[in-house]
Enzyme design. Structure first.
Site, PDB file in Angstrom:
ATOM      1  N   GLU A  21      39.338  34.919  41.873  1.00 51.83           N
ATOM      2  CA  GLU A  21      40.263  35.165  40.638  1.00 51.83           C
ATOM      3  C   GLU A  21      39.563  36.014  39.689  1.00 51.83           C
ATOM      4  OE1 GLU A  21      42.499  31.961  39.207  1.00 51.83           O
ATOM      5  OE2 GLU A  21      42.520  32.981  37.209  1.00 51.83           O
TER       6      GLU A  21
ATOM      7  N   HIS B  38      49.104  33.088  40.658  1.00 46.71           N
ATOM      8  CA  HIS B  38      48.105  33.036  39.523  1.00 46.71           C
ATOM      9  C   HIS B  38      49.511  32.739  38.434  1.00 46.71           C
ATOM     10  CE1 HIS B  38      46.257  34.600  35.792  1.00 46.71           C
ATOM     11  NE2 HIS B  38      45.069  34.482  36.685  1.00 46.71           N
TER      12      HIS B  38
ATOM     13  N   ASP C 221      37.397  33.582  37.075  1.00 43.45           N
ATOM     14  CA  ASP C 221      38.446  34.260  36.211  1.00 43.45           C
ATOM     15  C   ASP C 221      38.024  34.985  35.274  1.00 43.45           C
ATOM     16  OD1 ASP C 221      40.772  34.350  35.461  1.00 43.45           O
ATOM     17  OD2 ASP C 221      41.424  32.512  34.608  1.00 43.45           O
TER      18      ASP C 221
HETATM   19 ZN    ZN Z   1      42.870  34.426  35.912  1.00 48.95          ZN
END
Ligand code: ZN
Length: 326
Positions: free
Chosen positions: A8, A165, A286
């Protein structure tokens, strides 16, 4: 752990930064985040090397294509984002892979772009930033409606996953957040959006129709694992229109994979691992909204069996995304 794979991990283009900039530029570290969103080959690779991350699957940052009201613009921008990503991957195909950005404003156009990304650009699936807007700002389109069934059928044929997402919800639809702007943010609203969208997909019978289809959720499952028992329990007592042959938890455990992105908390990790099983959890950071060093160091020090770390840190992703790695 060396050889981790993270999935991600976001990038942006100069011309997709303007809206983000309006929203985030008052955050103290925006200049650094901006630099890291635009960078692929330098800072990012250095951090990957330092933190034992062999490969990342890159995706365009949120809300990206999904907030564009003009369908033509959405088609054009997703093509440009995907082409740019393919060029960057080609410079280091052993370190980078890609998820398609898709113009979900038009399901037909989304199918065409998905097909191009997988067949021509070698992407490993799609990452879509939640519901799409279209034509007017006050619009919210979820993908459980019949118009998107052909899209899901095509993705199912490719046998590659869809990363759901989160994105920020629209103020005109979010009176319950009024007066508390932090509720809109990634601190809370992100998980609400992504979890409701996922439950809608399940409730629509999508996975009865396409039982092989796989969805990926970040942030250790957008809080869904905590409510799996209660979802089943309350639906059994009071179905309220839920008419599927299996309980919710069945679809969550057969059609969903979760990642550790931005949720580096050991008790939640252990709980999620127990609920979902070792085959359905994957490492992620992330980046650049989270620190690669924090996510990687946290994962590396977690107590777990060697085989579990290998699966969650690497081989589950190799298998799910059919990565060309051993
Ligand atoms: Zn993200």
């Amino acid at each position: 752990m060396q050889g981790k794979i993270a999935l991600e991990e976001h990038f942006a283009m100069e011309d997709t930064l303007s809206d983000l900039e309006r929203r985030l530029s008052d955050n103290g570290d925006w200049a650094d985040t901006r630099r890291r969103l635009l960078d692929i080959q330098k800072l990012r690779l250095e951090e990957m090397d330092r933190n034992g991350i062999e490969m990342v699957i890159l995706s365009h940052t949120a809300p990206g294509i999904q907030e564009l009201l003009d369908t033509g613009e959405a088609v054009d921008l997703s093509q440009r984002a995907n082409d740019l990503l393919a060029e960057e991957i080609a410079r280091h195909p052993d370190r980078f892979a890609g998820f398609a950005a898709l113009p979900m404003q038009d399901p037909e156009a989304a199918i065409i772009e998905l097909t191009r990304c997988i067949k021509d650009l070698g992407f490993k699936g799609a990452l879509v930033n939640g519901f799409t807007q279209k034509d007017v700002p006050d619009s919210v389109i979820f993908y459980d409606i019949p118009e998107y069934r052909p899209f899901w059928a095509v993705l199912n044929e490719f046998d590659l996953p869809f990363y759901m997402h989160p994105r920020t919800s629209i103020a005109s639809r979010s009176q319950h957040y009024e007066g508390h702007p932090w509720l809109f943010s990634s601190a809370w609203g992100f998980s609400v959006e992504a979890s409701i969208h996922s439950l809608r997909l399940i409730g629509s019978g999508l996975f009865e129709e396409l039982p092989k289809l796989q969805i990926v959720l970040g942030h250790l499952g957008e809080r869904i694992p905590f409510d799996m028992w209660r979802l089943d329990h309350r639906i059994e007592r009071q179905p309220c229109g839920y008419s599927l042959p299996q309980p919710m938890s069945y679809y969550l455990r057969n059609n969903f994979h979760l990642t550790t992105s931005g949720n580096f908390y050991e008790p939640v990790f252990n709980f999620t691992l127990a609920e979902m099983g070792v085959d359905r959890l994957m490492f992620s950071v992330d980046y650049p909204y989270e620190d690669m060093i924090e996510g990687a160091a946290w994962f590396d020090q977690l107590e777990m069996a060697k085989e579990t770390r290998q699966k969650v840190g690497r081989t589950n992703a190799v298998d799910l995304f059919k990565l060309n790695l051993t």
